[in-house]
Motif scaffolding. Structure first.
Motif, PDB file in Angstrom:
ATOM      1  N   ARG A 165      17.446 -17.061   7.824  1.00 41.23           N
ATOM      2  CA  ARG A 165      16.019 -17.473   7.837  1.00 41.23           C
ATOM      3  C   ARG A 165      15.306 -17.918   6.335  1.00 41.23           C
ATOM      4  NH1 ARG A 165      16.787 -12.060   7.342  1.00 41.23           N
ATOM      5  NH2 ARG A 165      16.714 -11.829   9.430  1.00 41.23           N
ATOM      6  N   SER A 199       7.293 -17.359  12.111  1.00 37.40           N
ATOM      7  CA  SER A 199       8.151 -17.398  13.291  1.00 37.40           C
ATOM      8  C   SER A 199       9.349 -16.746  12.997  1.00 37.40           C
ATOM      9  CB  SER A 199       8.627 -18.927  13.424  1.00 37.40           C
ATOM     10  OG  SER A 199       9.288 -19.457  12.163  1.00 37.40           O
ATOM     11  N   GLU A 200      10.379 -16.734  13.947  1.00 37.45           N
ATOM     12  CA  GLU A 200      11.491 -15.701  14.006  1.00 37.45           C
ATOM     13  C   GLU A 200      12.250 -15.783  12.531  1.00 37.45           C
ATOM     14  OE1 GLU A 200      13.847 -15.818  17.675  1.00 37.45           O
ATOM     15  OE2 GLU A 200      12.615 -14.702  18.601  1.00 37.45           O
ATOM     16  N   ILE A 293       5.500 -17.055  18.510  1.00 36.12           N
ATOM     17  CA  ILE A 293       5.499 -15.622  17.894  1.00 36.12           C
ATOM     18  C   ILE A 293       3.936 -15.202  17.967  1.00 36.12           C
ATOM     19  CG2 ILE A 293       5.846 -14.286  15.889  1.00 36.12           C
ATOM     20  CD1 ILE A 293       8.504 -15.123  17.357  1.00 36.12           C
TER      21      ILE A 293
END
Length: 405
Positions: A165, A199-200, A293
């Motif tokens: 991430r 977002s993820e 999301i």
């Protein structure tokens, strides 16, 4: 009773015949495969898919046998061929592959001259640069060159350690006000008290000013929130009385639409939607798979984020992102280059002469990447010139700091 001798003789003859037939078919199949591959390489060069293509390495005897066929195929595609008996050794390929073998270089002018210049320069340039130069001549992408270097040397890119991430750190005089804005006005969910999920695999972290990040620092960054709900977000942001720097003006046939708002600390927030366009085709393929999301704002969501950074020397930054970090260029807008750094997190390198912000040596932004193999990444980069041991970070060109966690 023993079988008559002629039966054994017949069997031996049959087996011998079958073995010779199988060998003949095997040789024929191998030769056909070689010629089919050669035909494909010629087609690629003829259509400029590759600057130069190389045949598989074969023995001198095999080359003699097939040369006429190679010339016939090359003539069909209107390309030239060169018989290479002294293949240049670089870190791109294992030297064992071509020892005692010959290859055919397939080209159109002036590529043979470029190839000859490379061979002349091999002893004058660094081995890694020689390998990259050869890879570019063969039409390999930066990622393709990186993969070959990692296969044949101890070279690694940051991406090879598994970026999970991207976290963009922003700095505020009133961090609590900023947190309320992202939590209540934009409705972002949190992982803890100061980290927000766009977002993820793309997040924002809100930090208070400190000794290294003070109120007089230039922002030198903007954050893009990727969404396919621009009209709804624009209405919401206006209703919340968020300052707007650039209004929403959709354009038919353009590569993207959006508008720009300003957060409580003065950072520019770009709400953006990318569309099918020649400069975005690969980017769109990645975005198609990105999960939406949800936010706490009814029916509104995001699916990715771009952290825009602003630069004097865009080419130097590109080289760093491709050769040291190993990230893939997914959209090229000319004066901006967008790299995929995590599955839904992106960095956009911007030429400051045309971007919304100016370059600054001291900037109110830091970028963090969470890695699946952080320990190994630290061990590897400690041996390089870009390592900042105190911060456990990489120091890129133009004083950009990349935290590895």
């Amino acid at each position: 009773m023993e079988a008559p001798w002629f039966i054994f003789t017949g069997m031996r003859n049959t087996v011998l015949t079958l073995c010779l037939l199988a060998f003949s078919i095997s040789c024929s199949t191998k030769e056909n495969a070689t010629l089919i591959a050669f035909n494909t390489y010629c087609e690629m060069v003829a259509n400029d898919a590759k600057p130069i293509a190389l045949s598989e390495p074969i023995s001198t005897e095999e080359m003699d046998e097939r040369w006429d066929a190679f010339e016939e195929i090359a003539e069909k595609w209107n390309v030239s061929i060169y018989r290479e008996t002294n293949f240049p050794v670089t870190q791109l390929f294992s030297a064992k592959v071509t020892v005692g073998k010959e290859v055919v270089a397939i080209y159109r002018e002036p590529r043979l001259k470029q190839y000859e210049q490379l061979k002349t320069d091999l002893d004058k340039i660094e081995p890694m640069e020689a390998a990259r130069r050869f890879g570019r001549l063969l039409g390999y992408s930066p990622q393709g060159i990186n993969e070959l270097l990692m296969k044949n040397t101890d070279f690694r890119t940051l991406d090879s350690f598994g970026v999970e991430r991207q976290i963009t750190h922003l700095y505020y005089e009133n961090a609590e006000e900023a947190k309320r804005f992202y939590r209540e006005v934009l409705g972002l969910k949190t992982t803890d008290s100061n980290r927000f999920i766009i977002s993820e695999e793309a997040q924002l972290q809100i930090n208070a000013f400190d000794d290294e990040h003070t109120s007089d620092q230039a922002k030198s960054t903007a954050i893009a929130f990727l969404t396919d709900q621009l009209p709804l977000w624009y209405d919401h942001v206006q209703a919340q009385e968020v300052p707007i720097k650039y209004t929403y003006k959709p354009r038919e046939g353009g590569p993207h639409d959006g508008f720009v708002a300003i957060d409580p600390g003065g950072y520019l927030l770009e709400f953006e939607e990318f569309k099918q366009h020649p400069e975005n085709e690969l980017f769109m393929a990645y975005l198609e798979k990105a999960p939406r999301i949800t936010t706490s704002i009814e029916d509104l969501n995001f699916y990715g984020s771009i952290t825009w950074t602003y630069h004097h020397d865009l080419l130097k930054m590109q080289k760093f992102y491709e050769e040291v970090l190993g990230f893939q260029l997914v959209a090229d807008q000319g004066w901006t280059k967008i790299y995929r750094t995590s599955p839904t997190g992106f960095i956009g390198l911007v030429d400051e002469r045309r971007g919304m912000m100016d370059y600054a040596d001291q900037k109110a932004v830091e970028i963090e990447w969470s890695l699946s193999d952080r320990k190994s990444s630290h061990v590897y980069f400690q041996q390089t010139s870009v390592w900042n041991g105190e911060k456990k970070a990489l120091m890129g060109p133009e004083k950009y700091l990349y935290l590895l966690r």
